[in-house]
Write a protein that holds these residues in place. Structure first.
Motif, PDB file in Angstrom:
ATOM      1  N   VAL A 221       0.831  -1.211   0.000  1.00  0.00           N
ATOM      2  CA  VAL A 221       0.000   0.000   0.000  1.00  0.00           C
ATOM      3  C   VAL A 221       0.865   1.260   0.000  1.00  0.00           C
ATOM      4  CG1 VAL A 221      -1.727   1.311   1.280  1.00  0.00           C
ATOM      5  CG2 VAL A 221      -1.873  -1.182   1.209  1.00  0.00           C
ATOM      6  N   ALA A 222       1.932   1.250   0.822  1.00  0.00           N
ATOM      7  CA  ALA A 222       2.753   2.447   0.995  1.00  0.00           C
ATOM      8  C   ALA A 222       3.577   2.783  -0.244  1.00  0.00           C
ATOM      9  CB  ALA A 222       3.679   2.262   2.197  1.00  0.00           C
ATOM     10  N   MET A 223       4.155   1.773  -0.901  1.00  0.00           N
ATOM     11  CA  MET A 223       5.046   2.050  -2.026  1.00  0.00           C
ATOM     12  C   MET A 223       4.358   2.712  -3.215  1.00  0.00           C
ATOM     13  SD  MET A 223       7.837   1.445  -0.693  1.00  0.00           S
ATOM     14  CE  MET A 223       8.755   1.981  -2.131  1.00  0.00           C
ATOM     15  N   PRO A 224       3.142   2.292  -3.594  1.00  0.00           N
ATOM     16  CA  PRO A 224       2.474   3.021  -4.684  1.00  0.00           C
ATOM     17  C   PRO A 224       2.200   4.480  -4.328  1.00  0.00           C
ATOM     18  CG  PRO A 224       1.462   0.872  -4.388  1.00  0.00           C
ATOM     19  CD  PRO A 224       2.386   1.070  -3.233  1.00  0.00           C
TER      20      PRO A 224
ATOM     21  N   ALA B  79       3.741  10.147  -5.215  1.00  0.00           N
ATOM     22  CA  ALA B  79       4.174  11.425  -4.651  1.00  0.00           C
ATOM     23  C   ALA B  79       5.498  11.876  -5.268  1.00  0.00           C
ATOM     24  CB  ALA B  79       4.315  11.302  -3.135  1.00  0.00           C
ATOM     25  N   LYS B  80       6.445  10.947  -5.423  1.00  0.00           N
ATOM     26  CA  LYS B  80       7.745  11.299  -6.008  1.00  0.00           C
ATOM     27  C   LYS B  80       7.594  11.769  -7.452  1.00  0.00           C
ATOM     28  CE  LYS B  80      10.443   8.096  -3.173  1.00  0.00           C
ATOM     29  NZ  LYS B  80      11.313   6.901  -3.181  1.00  0.00           N
ATOM     30  N   LYS B  81       6.796  11.054  -8.217  1.00  0.00           N
ATOM     31  CA  LYS B  81       6.607  11.433  -9.621  1.00  0.00           C
ATOM     32  C   LYS B  81       5.909  12.787  -9.735  1.00  0.00           C
ATOM     33  CE  LYS B  81       6.494   6.840 -11.718  1.00  0.00           C
ATOM     34  NZ  LYS B  81       5.715   5.888 -12.548  1.00  0.00           N
ATOM     35  N   ARG B  82       4.904  12.993  -8.874  1.00  0.00           N
ATOM     36  CA  ARG B  82       4.157  14.250  -8.933  1.00  0.00           C
ATOM     37  C   ARG B  82       5.050  15.440  -8.580  1.00  0.00           C
ATOM     38  NH1 ARG B  82       0.580  12.754  -5.871  1.00  0.00           N
ATOM     39  NH2 ARG B  82       1.295  13.636  -3.897  1.00  0.00           N
ATOM     40  N   VAL B  83       5.785  15.319  -7.477  1.00  0.00           N
ATOM     41  CA  VAL B  83       6.653  16.421  -7.044  1.00  0.00           C
ATOM     42  C   VAL B  83       7.821  16.585  -8.001  1.00  0.00           C
ATOM     43  CG1 VAL B  83       8.114  17.278  -5.191  1.00  0.00           C
ATOM     44  CG2 VAL B  83       5.976  16.121  -4.639  1.00  0.00           C
TER      45      VAL B  83
ATOM     46  N   ARG C 142      14.209  15.117 -12.903  1.00  0.00           N
ATOM     47  CA  ARG C 142      14.070  13.801 -13.531  1.00  0.00           C
ATOM     48  C   ARG C 142      14.529  12.697 -12.579  1.00  0.00           C
ATOM     49  NH1 ARG C 142      16.193  14.685 -19.768  1.00  0.00           N
ATOM     50  NH2 ARG C 142      14.574  16.185 -20.393  1.00  0.00           N
ATOM     51  N   ALA C 143      15.519  13.018 -11.739  1.00  0.00           N
ATOM     52  CA  ALA C 143      16.035  12.016 -10.795  1.00  0.00           C
ATOM     53  C   ALA C 143      14.952  11.593  -9.816  1.00  0.00           C
ATOM     54  CB  ALA C 143      17.238  12.577 -10.044  1.00  0.00           C
ATOM     55  N   LEU C 144      14.167  12.564  -9.337  1.00  0.00           N
ATOM     56  CA  LEU C 144      13.098  12.244  -8.396  1.00  0.00           C
ATOM     57  C   LEU C 144      11.975  11.472  -9.087  1.00  0.00           C
ATOM     58  CD1 LEU C 144      12.199  12.522  -5.485  1.00  0.00           C
ATOM     59  CD2 LEU C 144      11.148  14.728  -6.050  1.00  0.00           C
TER      60      LEU C 144
ATOM     61  N   SER D 287       9.613   5.862 -10.164  1.00  0.00           N
ATOM     62  CA  SER D 287       9.430   4.634 -10.951  1.00  0.00           C
ATOM     63  C   SER D 287      10.031   3.440 -10.223  1.00  0.00           C
ATOM     64  CB  SER D 287      10.083   4.787 -12.328  1.00  0.00           C
ATOM     65  OG  SER D 287       9.464   5.829 -13.062  1.00  0.00           O
ATOM     66  N   CYS D 288      11.183   3.650  -9.579  1.00  0.00           N
ATOM     67  CA  CYS D 288      11.809   2.566  -8.800  1.00  0.00           C
ATOM     68  C   CYS D 288      10.911   2.158  -7.632  1.00  0.00           C
ATOM     69  CB  CYS D 288      13.166   3.020  -8.275  1.00  0.00           C
ATOM     70  SG  CYS D 288      14.435   3.166  -9.543  1.00  0.00           S
ATOM     71  N   SER D 289      10.275   3.135  -7.011  1.00  0.00           N
ATOM     72  CA  SER D 289       9.362   2.831  -5.900  1.00  0.00           C
ATOM     73  C   SER D 289       8.172   2.016  -6.388  1.00  0.00           C
ATOM     74  CB  SER D 289       8.879   4.125  -5.237  1.00  0.00           C
ATOM     75  OG  SER D 289       9.943   4.803  -4.613  1.00  0.00           O
ATOM     76  N   MET D 290       7.726   2.276  -7.622  1.00  0.00           N
ATOM     77  CA  MET D 290       6.611   1.495  -8.165  1.00  0.00           C
ATOM     78  C   MET D 290       7.037   0.058  -8.437  1.00  0.00           C
ATOM     79  SD  MET D 290       3.474   2.095  -8.625  1.00  0.00           S
ATOM     80  CE  MET D 290       2.608   0.534  -8.495  1.00  0.00           C
ATOM     81  N   VAL D 291       8.283  -0.130  -8.858  1.00  0.00           N
ATOM     82  CA  VAL D 291       8.805  -1.475  -9.041  1.00  0.00           C
ATOM     83  C   VAL D 291       8.848  -2.202  -7.689  1.00  0.00           C
ATOM     84  CG1 VAL D 291      10.846  -2.837  -9.670  1.00  0.00           C
ATOM     85  CG2 VAL D 291      10.146  -0.905 -11.092  1.00  0.00           C
ATOM     86  N   CYS D 292       9.230  -1.471  -6.652  1.00  0.00           N
ATOM     87  CA  CYS D 292       9.225  -2.049  -5.304  1.00  0.00           C
ATOM     88  C   CYS D 292       7.811  -2.465  -4.899  1.00  0.00           C
ATOM     89  CB  CYS D 292       9.783  -1.049  -4.289  1.00  0.00           C
ATOM     90  SG  CYS D 292      11.540  -0.728  -4.446  1.00  0.00           S
TER      91      CYS D 292
END
Length: 227
Positions: free
Chosen positions: A149-152, A157-161, A168-170, A175-180
């Protein structure tokens, strides 16, 4: 994590960091503050996820939990490097220093993930051949359930901000967090189903389901390190 110092030796405050990032990215200070905050939240959760995942995996002899926890440790290194880079650049230091640090981190992360992929394959094959399965792990179900639940949410949040401040790094870290998140879903299915149905082989199969994501991230990290 130690914050960079100015030439006069004084620490750079959060307000100064936000101000300099605002100038660099031409973004609103509240958006930049959210970006820093969400990255710290991600690091805090990775610490919990890694510790609980590895501990529960060792205790229950679950390959998928150990692999999940080790991946969290590697992702912790990556997230810390990103945050450090933001602080370095915001502190007025050379951009090349931040880039070289990020490149070194990418080498470490990429190599570690590929080694982790090899470990998962070897450990899963051994378990399937030997016929040994893990014990039920309530802690494993709990940590993978929360992560699913937390990772999505963190990824969004990271992609939006990142998009708002032009980082681009954030966005890539999102995207890495979504893979997690995908990995946490696989791990949760494996751990929960093993506990409910007692299918000893499912833990190893679920662990093998993580290999694609781990190896793919590792290859991407090495490509980023090469520039």
């Amino acid at each position: 994590m130690a914050r960079p110092r100015r030439a006069d030796g004084r620490r750079v405050t959060r307000a100064v960091i936000v101000g300099r990032l605002r100038t660099a990215f031409r973004a609103r200070p509240d958006d930049i503050a959210r970006g820093i905050t969400v990255e710290w939240l991600s690091i805090a959760w990775m610490i919990v996820e890694g510790a609980v995942g590895i501990g529960a995996g060792i205790r229950s002899r679950s390959i998928v939990l150990v692999a999940f926890g080790l991946d969290s440790v590697v992702e912790l290194v990556s997230a810390s490097a990103l945050l450090w880079r933001l602080y370095v650049e915001a502190g007025g230091e050379e951009r090349k220093r931040g880039e070289s640090g990020a490149r070194l981190s990418s080498w470490i992360v990429g190599a570690s993930l590929l080694l982790l992929a090899l470990y998962i394959v070897a450990a899963s094959a051994r378990a399937l051949i030997a016929g040994g399965g893990p014990r039920p792990s309530p802690w494993g179900v709990g940590v993978t359930g929360v992560a699913s639940v937390a990772m999505p949410l963190l990824a969004a949040a990271k992609k939006r901000v990142g998009k708002r401040i032009g980082s681009r790094a954030l966005e890539a870290d999102g995207s890495c967090s979504m893979v997690c998140a995908y990995m946490s879903w696989i791990a949760l299915i494996g751990v929960a189903t093993t506990a409910l149905l007692g299918l000893w082989w499912l833990d190893a199969v679920a662990a093998l389901g993580l290999v694609y994501f781990v190896a793919h991230e590792g290859i991407e990290a090495l490509e980023a390190a090469r520039g």
